[in-house]
Design an enzyme around this catalytic site. Structure first.
Site, PDB file in Angstrom:
ATOM      1  CB  CYS A 110      15.652 -47.784 -41.431  1.00 24.68           C
ATOM      2  SG  CYS A 110      15.250 -46.227 -42.231  1.00 24.68           S
ATOM      3  CG  HIS A 153      14.254 -44.509 -36.548  1.00 25.09           C
ATOM      4  ND1 HIS A 153      15.143 -45.563 -36.606  1.00 25.09           N
ATOM      5  CD2 HIS A 153      13.836 -44.314 -37.821  1.00 25.09           C
ATOM      6  CE1 HIS A 153      15.250 -45.978 -37.859  1.00 25.09           C
ATOM      7  NE2 HIS A 153      14.445 -45.231 -38.619  1.00 25.09           N
ATOM      8  CD  GLU A 154      10.312 -42.626 -38.501  1.00 26.13           C
ATOM      9  OE1 GLU A 154      10.576 -42.067 -39.596  1.00 26.13           O
ATOM     10  OE2 GLU A 154      10.455 -43.849 -38.341  1.00 26.13           O
ATOM     11  CG  HIS A 157      14.621 -40.827 -41.253  1.00 22.49           C
ATOM     12  ND1 HIS A 157      15.636 -41.309 -42.058  1.00 22.49           N
ATOM     13  CD2 HIS A 157      14.011 -41.916 -40.735  1.00 22.49           C
ATOM     14  CE1 HIS A 157      15.630 -42.634 -42.032  1.00 22.49           C
ATOM     15  NE2 HIS A 157      14.659 -43.025 -41.221  1.00 22.49           N
TER      16      HIS A 157
END
Length: 185
Positions: A110, A153-154, A157
């Protein structure tokens, strides 16, 4: 232009907040920011430009990673089958996912984490994501394998979740039972 000095690092409060929806249509400022995020990802993958601007290569970037708590993300990458994904997205949302799990054998990294975090990160093998593109088009994309992992993953966030939150602390290097490597999907 976004550079590494603009990327907030782990420990920053914004990375643990649930980001706000973007009111559509987005403002010109929001569009410009999302476009800058996408350009950052593209430039970070160009060896010459990445060296010139001292950028770490990335495949995705979420607005919280530049200190903005809004539901915006950019991705630019080629999956294991040679298919390119390049999007600036507003309000991306996973609308369905497989029960089957997948993972990257080498773990995940990351741009907001300046250390190596060994461990298997279990993800859904397949996801369907709805979002609005930079161009204002509403899209629904079905993703599998590596592409599904990048998007998850994004989107994590945007929900205040870091990739290492998914790692089994008692047995970090063993894939979950029945999970398949993203390279095989």
């Amino acid at each position: 232009m976004i550079t590494m000095k603009d990327i907030v690092r782990e420990g920053h409060d914004v990375l643990r907040q649930k980001a706000e929806e973007v009111s559509l249509p987005p403002t010109s400022e929001e569009k410009e920011m999302l476009n800058d995020m996408l350009q950052f990802i593209k430039i970070s993958q160009d060896d010459e430009l990445a060296e010139k601007y001292d950028l770490r290569p990335g495949v995705g970037l979420a607005a919280p990673q530049i200190g903005v708590s809004k539901r915006m993300m950019a991705v630019h990458f080629v999956d294991f089958h040679g298919k390119e994904y390049s999007y600036g997205l507003f309000n991306p949302k996973i609308v369905s996912h497989s029960v089957e799990q997948s993972y990257l054998p080498g773990g995940e990294g990351c741009l907001s984490v300046d250390r190596d975090v060994p461990g298997i990160v279990p993800r859904h093998a397949r996801v369907t994501v709805k979002a609005t593109t930079l161009e204002g088009e509403e899209i629904k994309v079905r993703l599998k394998g590596y592409a599904a992992i990048v998007f998850q993953h994004e989107i994590d966030h945007l929900n205040g979740v870091m990739f290492y939150d998914h790692i089994n602390q008692d047995d970090p290097l063993t894939p979950p039972e029945g999970a398949i490597s993203a390279e095989e999907i």
